[in-house]
Design a protein around this motif. Structure first.
Motif, PDB file in Angstrom:
ATOM      1  N   LYS A 170       0.781  -1.382  -0.027  1.00 54.88           N
ATOM      2  CA  LYS A 170      -0.033   0.768   0.062  1.00 54.88           C
ATOM      3  C   LYS A 170       0.672   1.703   0.144  1.00 54.88           C
ATOM      4  O   LYS A 170       0.951   2.540  -0.563  1.00 54.88           O
ATOM      5  N   LYS A 171       2.017   1.063   0.513  1.00 61.23           N
ATOM      6  CA  LYS A 171       3.343   2.223   0.610  1.00 61.23           C
ATOM      7  C   LYS A 171       4.134   2.315  -0.302  1.00 61.23           C
ATOM      8  O   LYS A 171       4.451   3.225  -0.861  1.00 61.23           O
ATOM      9  N   ILE A 172       3.565   1.496  -1.494  1.00 64.38           N
ATOM     10  CA  ILE A 172       4.170   1.432  -2.958  1.00 64.38           C
ATOM     11  C   ILE A 172       6.032   1.278  -2.502  1.00 64.38           C
ATOM     12  O   ILE A 172       6.431   1.994  -2.893  1.00 64.38           O
ATOM     13  N   LYS A 173       6.614   0.525  -1.833  1.00 61.88           N
ATOM     14  CA  LYS A 173       7.518  -0.239  -1.667  1.00 61.88           C
ATOM     15  C   LYS A 173       8.286  -1.226  -2.759  1.00 61.88           C
ATOM     16  O   LYS A 173       9.224  -1.739  -2.516  1.00 61.88           O
ATOM     17  N   PHE A 174       7.405  -2.070  -3.305  1.00 61.24           N
ATOM     18  CA  PHE A 174       7.605  -2.528  -3.988  1.00 61.24           C
ATOM     19  C   PHE A 174       8.253  -2.105  -5.639  1.00 61.24           C
ATOM     20  O   PHE A 174       7.369  -1.330  -6.040  1.00 61.24           O
ATOM     21  N   PRO A 175       8.700  -2.862  -6.380  1.00 54.14           N
ATOM     22  CA  PRO A 175       9.293  -2.807  -7.631  1.00 54.14           C
ATOM     23  C   PRO A 175       7.992  -3.285  -8.354  1.00 54.14           C
ATOM     24  O   PRO A 175       7.458  -4.400  -8.427  1.00 54.14           O
ATOM     25  N   THR A 176       7.767  -2.677  -9.421  1.00 55.39           N
ATOM     26  CA  THR A 176       6.718  -3.545 -10.409  1.00 55.39           C
ATOM     27  C   THR A 176       7.675  -3.377 -11.865  1.00 55.39           C
ATOM     28  O   THR A 176       8.431  -2.637 -12.549  1.00 55.39           O
ATOM     29  N   VAL A 177       6.852  -3.944 -13.170  1.00 51.99           N
ATOM     30  CA  VAL A 177       7.406  -4.508 -14.234  1.00 51.99           C
ATOM     31  C   VAL A 177       6.289  -4.444 -15.180  1.00 51.99           C
ATOM     32  O   VAL A 177       4.961  -4.526 -14.656  1.00 51.99           O
ATOM     33  N   SER A 178       6.261  -3.492 -16.079  1.00 51.03           N
ATOM     34  CA  SER A 178       4.940  -4.052 -17.350  1.00 51.03           C
ATOM     35  C   SER A 178       5.472  -4.253 -18.394  1.00 51.03           C
ATOM     36  O   SER A 178       6.196  -3.823 -19.536  1.00 51.03           O
ATOM     37  N   PRO A 179       5.963  -5.915 -18.818  1.00 51.92           N
ATOM     38  CA  PRO A 179       6.845  -6.186 -20.108  1.00 51.92           C
ATOM     39  C   PRO A 179       5.967  -5.854 -20.702  1.00 51.92           C
ATOM     40  O   PRO A 179       4.534  -6.369 -21.143  1.00 51.92           O
ATOM     41  N   ARG A 180       7.144  -6.687 -22.339  1.00 49.23           N
ATOM     42  CA  ARG A 180       5.947  -6.266 -23.079  1.00 49.23           C
ATOM     43  C   ARG A 180       5.368  -7.946 -23.611  1.00 49.23           C
ATOM     44  O   ARG A 180       5.396  -8.807 -22.722  1.00 49.23           O
ATOM     45  N   ASN A 181       4.622  -7.752 -24.688  1.00 50.89           N
ATOM     46  CA  ASN A 181       4.040  -8.910 -25.356  1.00 50.89           C
ATOM     47  C   ASN A 181       4.390 -10.130 -25.390  1.00 50.89           C
ATOM     48  O   ASN A 181       4.621 -11.368 -25.241  1.00 50.89           O
ATOM     49  N   THR A 182       5.950 -10.103 -26.165  1.00 49.37           N
ATOM     50  CA  THR A 182       7.287 -10.653 -26.251  1.00 49.37           C
ATOM     51  C   THR A 182       8.141 -11.681 -25.319  1.00 49.37           C
ATOM     52  O   THR A 182       9.293 -11.228 -25.657  1.00 49.37           O
TER      53      THR A 182
END
Length: 654
Positions: A170-182
């Motif tokens: 909730k405090k946005i302490k973890f990384p996020t990724v948005s991978p491509r389709n490929t």
């Protein structure tokens, strides 16, 4: 006195007859209009003695594919993950086909990274306000308990993060990724895995329907079978969807006849992406062009706004229109009383574009004609009411306020005020097209539109279930070349896995467009040689040739559209088939491993019990005279005995 008594008797009789006539009319009106919730299928072609036989050419099974069987269990050393590297949570955007494909990729990624997968969040349901509180995100479509249990030996799955990690998220302490389709497997092992090990939690945001490339290296072949186990075994719809889907299938087969499922593929986004606006008229063309302009601004479409839709259709990049599908079904030999189930939550153009197909096939039905409103609302569940976004009239003013306005209005004579604008009625505001009558720009989705998007997931899931169970399937727009998973291809891949010998047409739209161009002057009454050419192409598309051609286009986009040969096996007595490979050396067809002995024994027992002597007379290809008897009227049956040379010279309009 006697005259008066006769007059009273006649009056009484007249009143009684009038009351009886009124009651009869009320009964007939109530019987014909009240409470009708189920569609009555036409039974004109039922033979007087026994049920109508099923031609295998039209309804299967195909002898050339009956040696293939589904087999997605691990075949090599497949140990359970030893080290736990952390948790993966995910947000999935998009429609049903993107959700289905993304979940399978997520499970494969979790296995690849030795991570625990948190039940994915379906954003189309979390953004919808007021939907049933009985279902939360993932459980709106799928059975959570079964999903977790079915994959217990493959990937650990939990409903949510531990409490301490939940607060940190909730405090946005973890990384996020948005991978491509490929995104490749190397991307996850080299880029994502170190971040996961360091933070113990990572988020994956999926927008394009995929987060892992479709074709994996040979060393990761077991991940492909894991995808199959997820898509075809673990991802079961919740019991309410399966129950209603089974009821629909039962109603379609209640007459003892098979049915064909048809998905038009007329979606606004897809039509805008390919530039097929000129296939429609009026407001629909404007709506498609507006969506295309939005795609150009976002960079999704690299071409110009205005394109030649006719040339694009000839190239095979536009869907087959319903009237064209009707003509092709007639060329194949399906009689006019064939039961056709219309699948998909959206048919752009509405019922108007389906009128020609309904004129050819009166038994064109969908979920709304086979289910009552109560059944569909029970599937949705109890929902909270939403406030109307309609403009409300201003509150009435008191007499004192009106007098004060009159005194302040200025010198007389005063000009008459302009007439008030005509109010927009509810039926003009509802739906995705209501804005175009009063604005030049499409407004942001309203609360009711978010709720409709969630409902469309249910309708797509319901139609997916019915289409997989169908005796035959015809796609209107598959392998569209957009790079996104499409609804029809997922159905075709599921049918290829579950019933490889079933009738699933895979028409080449470019070839079909050429056929229609050659017969444009006699479209609805083509000569016999055209009918034979169309029939040969479609029959080939349902067999090995069609599977190979479709695999070359669909497998690089979505593995679930063609899960063979990784997830299939063959019987030992199968015919010798030369393996077909793509340009990279990957198998497209043939080369399947032999089925294990326990499966062969169970298949032999099932085939012994289900042998039907009635179907033996209809194996393989029918003669031309037999097939024409299924489709033509009595007058056409007399002409079917003539030679093909005579038909070529005959004017079909004579």
């Amino acid at each position: 006195m006697l005259l008066k008594s006769k007059f009273k008797l006649a009056t009484a009789i007249g009143i009684v007859l009038s009351v009886l006539s009124l009651l009869v009319h009320l009964f007939l009106a109530n019987y014909s209009a009240g409470g009708i919730t189920k569609y009555s299928l036409h039974m004109d072609d039922v033979l007087p003695f026994g049920s109508r036989p099923r031609p295998c050419r039209l309804w299967g099974p195909l002898r050339t594919l009956d040696h293939l069987h589904p087999y997605a269990k691990p075949r090599k050393n497949y140990p359970a993950p030893a080290n736990h590297n952390g948790f993966i949570y995910a947000k999935i955007y998009g429609g049903f086909e993107k959700i289905q494909s993304s979940i399978c990729d997520l499970v494969a990624v979790a296995r690849l990274l030795n991570a625990t997968l948190v039940i994915p969040e379906i954003q189309a349901t979390t953004r919808a306000k007021g939907i049933s509180s009985k279902f939360k995100s993932f459980s709106y479509l799928y059975d959570e308990e079964h999903f977790i249990a079915a994959l217990s030996e493959d990937v650990p799955i939990v409903r949510g993060l531990p409490k301490d990690l939940r607060e940190a998220r909730k405090k946005i302490k973890f990384p996020t990724v948005s991978p491509r389709n490929t995104a490749t497997s190397e991307y996850y092992t080299t880029d994502v895995l170190p971040r996961l090990v360091k933070s113990k939690v990572i988020g994956i945001i999926i927008n394009g329907g995929k987060c892992l490339q479709s074709i994996l290296p040979a060393s990761l072949e077991e991940l492909q079978r894991l995808r199959c186990r997820v898509a075809f075994h673990a991802l079961k719809f919740r019991p309410e969807i399966r129950s209603l889907g089974s009821q629909i299938v039962g109603r379609l087969r209640a007459s003892g006849r098979p049915y064909l499922a048809y998905h038009p593929g007329l979606l606004r986004d897809t039509l805008a992406f390919h530039g097929c606006a000129e296939l429609f008229q009026d407001i629909h063309t404007e709506l498609i062009q507006y969506r295309r302009s939005q795609m150009i601004k976002r960079g999704t479409v690299k071409e110009q706004l205005s394109v030649d839709s006719v040339s694009i259709k000839i190239n095979g990049s536009c869907p087959l229109m319903p009237e064209e599908v009707g003509i092709l079904l007639q060329a194949l030999g399906y009689p006019s009383t064939t039961i056709i189930y219309l699948a998909g939550s959206e048919t752009f153009g509405g019922q108007r574009v389906l009128i020609p197909l309904r004129a050819m096939y009166a038994n064109l039905v969908d979920r709304t004609s086979l289910c009552s409103q109560r059944e569909l609302s029970d599937l949705v569940g109890p929902e909270a009411p939403l406030s109307s976004d309609m403009p409300h009239p201003p509150p009435p003013k008191s007499e004192k306020e009106l007098i004060e306005e009159w005194k302040k209005a200025g010198p007389r004579p005063r000009p008459q005020p302009p007439p008030p604008a005509r109010p927009f009625y509810a039926h003009e505001k509802e739906g995705w097209y209501g804005w175009i009558g009063e604005n030049d720009t499409e407004p942001d989705p309203s609360l009711i539109e978010f709720r409709r998007q969630a409902h469309r997931l249910l309708w797509d899931a319901l139609d997916y279930f019915v289409s997989v169970q169908a005796d035959a399937f015809f796609p209107g727009f598959h392998n569209d070349g957009s790079g996104w998973p499409d609804y029809s291809s997922l159905i075709m891949g599921h049918r290829l896995y579950q019933t490889p010998s079933g009738i699933t047409y895979r028409p080449d739209r470019k070839t079909v467009a050429t056929l229609f161009e050659n017969v444009s002057d006699h479209l609805y009454h083509p000569p016999r040689n055209w009918t034979m050419a169309a029939r040969q192409h479609l029959n080939n598309s349902a067999g090995i040739e069609g599977i190979v051609m479709s695999a070359m286009m669909s497998k690089p986009v979505s593995f679930l559209a063609h899960p063979s040969p990784e997830c299939t096996c063959r019987t030992a007595k199968s015919p010798a088939i030369q393996p077909v490979k793509d340009k990279h050396g990957g198998l497209l067809f043939g080369g399947e491993e032999e089925c294990p002995d326990w499966m062969v024994r169970s298949l032999a027992m099932v085939s012994t019990k289900s042998n039907e002597p009635q179907s033996e007379d209809y194996e393989g290809e029918l003669t031309e005279d037999d097939s024409s008897q299924d489709t033509q009227q009595e007058s056409d049956r007399r002409d079917s005995n003539k030679s093909s040379e005579q038909d070529e010279e005959m004017d079909p309009d004579d």
